[in-house]
Enzyme design. Sequence first.
Site, short mmCIF file in Angstrom:
data_model
loop_
_atom_site.label_atom_id
_atom_site.label_comp_id
_atom_site.label_asym_id
_atom_site.label_seq_id
_atom_site.Cartn_x
_atom_site.Cartn_y
_atom_site.Cartn_z
N LYS A 110 0.85 -1.20 -0.03
CA LYS A 110 0.00 -0.01 0.17
C LYS A 110 0.78 1.29 -0.04
CE LYS A 110 -4.11 -2.42 0.98
NZ LYS A 110 -3.48 -3.66 0.89
C1 LIG Z 1 -4.35 -4.83 0.66
C2 LIG Z 1 -3.72 -6.05 0.88
C3 LIG Z 1 -3.78 -6.88 -0.11
C4 LIG Z 1 -5.10 -6.92 -1.02
O1 LIG Z 1 -5.19 -5.92 -1.98
P1 LIG Z 1 -6.13 -5.49 -2.96
O2 LIG Z 1 -5.80 -4.30 -3.81
O3 LIG Z 1 -7.05 -4.97 -1.71
O4 LIG Z 1 -6.73 -6.62 -3.66
C5 LIG Z 1 -3.25 -8.41 -0.20
N1 LIG Z 1 -1.91 -8.34 0.78
C6 LIG Z 1 -2.06 -7.34 1.56
C7 LIG Z 1 -0.61 -7.59 2.42
C8 LIG Z 1 -2.66 -6.28 1.65
O5 LIG Z 1 -2.35 -5.32 2.46
#
Ligand SMILES: *Cc1c(COP(=O)(O)O)cnc(C)c1O
Length: 462
Positions: A110
């Site tokens: 993120k």
């Molecule tokens: C947010 C997240 C996901 C999923 O990603 P999306 O974009 O919501 O599909 C997978 N792994 C981790 C560690 C995350 O923080």
Amino acid sequence: MRYVSTRGKVDSMPFKDAVMMGLANDGGLLLPEFFPVFSLGEIKDLAKLSYTDLAFKIMSLYCEGLPRQQLKEIIDRSYRTFSHPEITPIVKKDELFILELFHGPTLAFKDLALQFLGNLFEDLVKERRAKMNILGATSGDTGSAAIYGLKNKNGINIFILHPKGKVSPIQKLQMTTVTDPNVFNLAIRGTFDDGQSIVKQVFNDLEFKARHSLASINSINWARLLAQTVYYFYAWGKVYHETSAEEVCFSVPTGNFGDIFAGYIAKQMGLPICQLVIATNENNILTRFVLQGDYSLDTVRETYSPSMDIQVASNFERYLYFVYDQNPEKVRNAMDQLKEKQSISFNPKEIEKISQDFTSVSVNQDETLATIRTFYQKTGYILDPHTAVGIKAGQAAVPQDVPLICLATAHPAKFSQAVNLAIGKDPEKPPCLQGIEKKEERCVEIDAQTEAIKAFVSEHAL
Ligand SMILES: *Cc1c(COP(=O)(O)O)cnc(C)c1O
């Protein structure tokens, strides 16, 4: 390049307005009018660039109205906070390419999008001499990444809802130990889906949204997807240099359909991807959708990969728009159907199309731990549980003779309980987590109700 809504009821708008609007004012999601396409030759040239130069090349196609020098400066500022010189390095283990997306300040992918979005918001607020109140929901990682992207920024307050008791202890601490006065952590008595639905309802109150200059950091914000598209190109380039393979597959641990949609965009832009694997945990609505055309909501199960404990994937609507040949009326009907019947059904022609874009595998709890364990025994490399889901799914779905790139979405130290269950020891803590348990915390517990959240935001908004 202008932006349109999946529901077709707002006028097209330039990039900056799309970023500020977040959720489209007609309840839909914003998308560029078209995806620019690179030739294979151009993609091979892009593969020679550094991460930030590549990011500039790709993102500048979509950021009309933002001066090029300013975009470059925002990109540089955003990725300077990463601890690895390559930003998203690739490591090869057990014949797999692991794309490490966890070298940012909060150790999950993120950060790639939210460092960028935070700096972009800061510039836009300054430029418009405006204020901004950010409201977002998190299943764990978005919250801390957004908080690190926005803490201490002038003219911006940030409110983050997380489901109380349903994020990992480290994830919680990464949010609640940021005590800057512009940061508000709200632990809601409910699930992530509750939080996300509250946020959507608040944003759909256009008067409230305007009064408080609300902005969104959730992946409903186009700028996040744009930033994430970059590392698909970057990874392709690294693997091309190593193997000369022009076609690769990606396996993507998926919850909200954001990261995988960024991969879909990369593919639409010409990147030769032979398969995009949607890897899900036991919350397998997206797997049922891809394999059977069955998109029906179930209750949320808690798993070892909490950032994917989601049923209502908010970005899914962006993909629906393409399933329906960019027909907003069909999207509106489908979303109505979902609201009414808790499900959307698809005809054989649509299912055929979906299966050309994606494949999907759901990975259960035991398989997740077993994957962490065997991978560690074989290679000495410790996977976080989300990455393990992606690796297990990728290995099941992809033929052996095509390079498989698995997205490593979080550092294992963020999920040490699950890792410990699998291999009997904790992963080593990176410096940014050391001593975090001893820091002061700030967090408010609150009911999972739209009115309660609105009242809190009104009281503490800038
Ligand atoms: C947010 C997240 C996901 C999923 O990603 P999306 O974009 O919501 O599909 C997978 N792994 C981790 C560690 C995350 O923080």
